[in-house]
Scaffold this motif. Structure first.
Motif, short mmCIF file in Angstrom:
data_model
loop_
_atom_site.label_atom_id
_atom_site.label_comp_id
_atom_site.label_asym_id
_atom_site.label_seq_id
_atom_site.Cartn_x
_atom_site.Cartn_y
_atom_site.Cartn_z
N ARG A 242 0.90 -1.27 0.04
CA ARG A 242 -0.15 -0.01 0.08
C ARG A 242 1.07 1.23 -0.02
O ARG A 242 1.97 1.42 0.78
N ASP A 243 0.54 2.14 -0.93
CA ASP A 243 1.21 3.53 -0.66
C ASP A 243 0.74 4.24 0.15
O ASP A 243 -0.37 4.48 0.51
N ALA A 244 1.46 4.84 1.04
CA ALA A 244 1.34 5.57 2.41
C ALA A 244 0.98 6.99 2.08
O ALA A 244 1.91 7.80 2.45
N ASN A 254 -2.72 0.43 10.59
CA ASN A 254 -3.89 0.27 11.26
C ASN A 254 -4.94 -0.70 10.19
O ASN A 254 -5.78 -1.42 10.77
N GLU A 255 -4.71 -0.15 9.16
CA GLU A 255 -5.76 -0.93 8.28
C GLU A 255 -5.20 -2.26 8.06
O GLU A 255 -6.21 -3.21 8.02
N ILE A 256 -4.09 -2.59 7.95
CA ILE A 256 -3.60 -4.11 8.04
C ILE A 256 -4.22 -4.65 9.36
O ILE A 256 -4.66 -5.85 9.16
N ALA A 257 -3.87 -4.20 10.26
CA ALA A 257 -4.45 -4.79 11.47
C ALA A 257 -5.51 -5.04 11.73
O ALA A 257 -6.17 -6.09 12.25
N GLY A 334 -5.71 -6.24 15.64
CA GLY A 334 -6.31 -4.88 15.32
C GLY A 334 -5.58 -3.85 16.01
O GLY A 334 -6.14 -2.77 15.78
N ARG A 335 -4.40 -4.00 16.69
CA ARG A 335 -3.71 -2.87 17.32
C ARG A 335 -2.06 -2.63 16.74
O ARG A 335 -1.62 -3.65 16.52
N VAL A 348 -0.13 3.26 18.45
CA VAL A 348 -0.42 4.01 17.33
C VAL A 348 -1.60 3.93 16.68
O VAL A 348 -1.76 2.85 15.97
N ASP A 349 -2.42 4.79 17.02
CA ASP A 349 -3.76 4.63 16.52
C ASP A 349 -4.16 5.40 15.22
O ASP A 349 -3.27 6.18 14.78
N MET A 350 -5.25 5.06 14.75
CA MET A 350 -5.61 5.86 13.47
C MET A 350 -6.30 7.21 13.78
O MET A 350 -7.30 7.39 14.52
N LEU A 351 -5.62 8.16 13.12
CA LEU A 351 -6.31 9.55 13.50
C LEU A 351 -7.82 9.77 13.31
O LEU A 351 -8.18 9.10 12.21
#
Length: 360
Positions: A242-244, A254-257, A334-335, A348-351
């Protein structure tokens, strides 16, 4: 890079292209008449010149055999670009549009073939700027072996958009045997990136001039399909790419987890950052993990192929600073967790929204 040779499904005699003779775009250039045709001819057709585009039909046409020769599945993506400023160190909105769409195809394992280009132009934009952006798109596409084959032009009143918005749609083909997906990551898979992170986001913030910093920062904007082809040849078992871009690597991890229901553990000291970007983030109170990139990918590779993948990426011009930053785990699904340089751990959470500078 091999350039795709188009074989249009139909052909038409070559016609004389129109010319535009005024310095700025007016509402007449979006009215559907001669002024609009002259603008399209002079700026876009002249820059993107190829057999599929030159017929000037309402759609590009190509033979199905031309697509199936490259693989067994069609990949399609679309994106819109509204960046400010439209020129920045390391690129411009045109280069960004081409590279961004190519990368969205390539991270699915597709060979990018064709792009569309739709533009929304603010009344009053100078024509030379428009020519410059179209030329940048043409050069970037040609260097990537991709053709811009169809498009659309709209002109809106002053103030209705910020100079120029671009939408690009891309078509590519995925060859048999490539299977990549955000839900395919397994515990112990190795997480790696292809270089220094956050350059694009920092360069754009700096280019806006709000902070008047003298730090030289340049976007990493680049088409990554060549690098990705090299990676997949060395590590055919690669599970995910995935391009970041917006949201940075933190969002991708986070999408992977979440999708794969694995934990992700990364290490701060292994995360590659330019000293200038690190300092920029410290001044503004930003977390570089959330800064946008336009030339960086996050990869998940089986552990037995990780060293081969890393070596292959480091041998490519766009992957010389590649690094293994962590791995997937079977704990805390998921984390995403980071080992910090101080010996602790942080989530490291998702904004939820945009990053804001620290105010206290």
């Amino acid at each position: 890079m091999t350039v795709v040779q188009l074989t249009p499904a139909s052909s038409a005699p070559r016609r004389q292209l129109g010319r535009i003779h005024v310095p700025n775009v007016t509402m007449a250039h979006g009215g559907g008449g001669k002024a609009m045709r002259d603008l399209i001819d002079d700026v876009f057709v002249a820059a993107f010149d190829n057999p599929a585009l030159s017929t000037m039909e309402d759609q590009a046409r190509f033979r199905l055999a031309e697509l199936t020769a490259h693989g067994d599945r069609l990949a399609m993506t679309t994106d819109s670009y509204v960046i400010h400023p439209i020129r920045f160190p390391g690129g411009d909105i045109g280069k960004l549009a081409v590279c961004g769409t190519i990368n969205d195809l390539a991270v699915g394992g597709a060979r990018p073939l064709y792009l569309s280009c739709a533009v929304i132009i603010e009344e009053g934009l100078d024509v030379d700027t428009l020519r410059e952006i179209a030329g940048s798109m043409a050069r970037t596409a040609a260097a990537a072996g991709v053709s811009i084959v169809t498009g659309d032009t709209k002109v809106v009143d002053r103030g209705a958009c910020d100079k120029l918005f671009i939408n690009t749609t891309g078509i590519g083909v995925i060859r048999e045997g490539i299977e990549l997906g955000v839900g395919r990551v397994r515990p112990d898979d190795v997480i790696m990136v292809n270089g220094l992170l956050g350059d694009h986001g920092a360069a754009i913030l700096n280019a806006r001039g709000d902070m008047a910093l003298s730090t030289p920062l340049e976007s990493d904007c680049a088409a990554l399909h060549g690098l990705i082809g090299t990676l997949l040849a060395a590590a055919p078992g690669t599970r995910f790419l995935r391009d970041a871009t917006r949201g940075g690597i933190a969002t991708v991890l986070n999408e992977i987890a979440e999708a794969s229901q694995v934990g992700i553990l990364i290490h701060e000291e292994r995360t590659p950052l330019r000293d200038e970007v690190r300092g920029f983030c410290e001044i503004l109170g930003l977390d570089p993990l959330y800064l946008a990139n336009e030339g960086k990918i996050v990869c998940a590779v089986p552990p037995d192929q990780a060293e081969a993948a890393l070596a292959a990426m480091r041998n490519h011009p766009l992957g010389r600073d590649s690094a293994i930053i962590g791995h997937a785990t079977d704990g805390r699904p998921g984390r995403v967790v980071m080992h910090t340089v101080f010996g602790g751990r942080r989530i490291v959470d998702m904004l939820v929204g945009e990053q804001l500078p620290r105010i206290c």
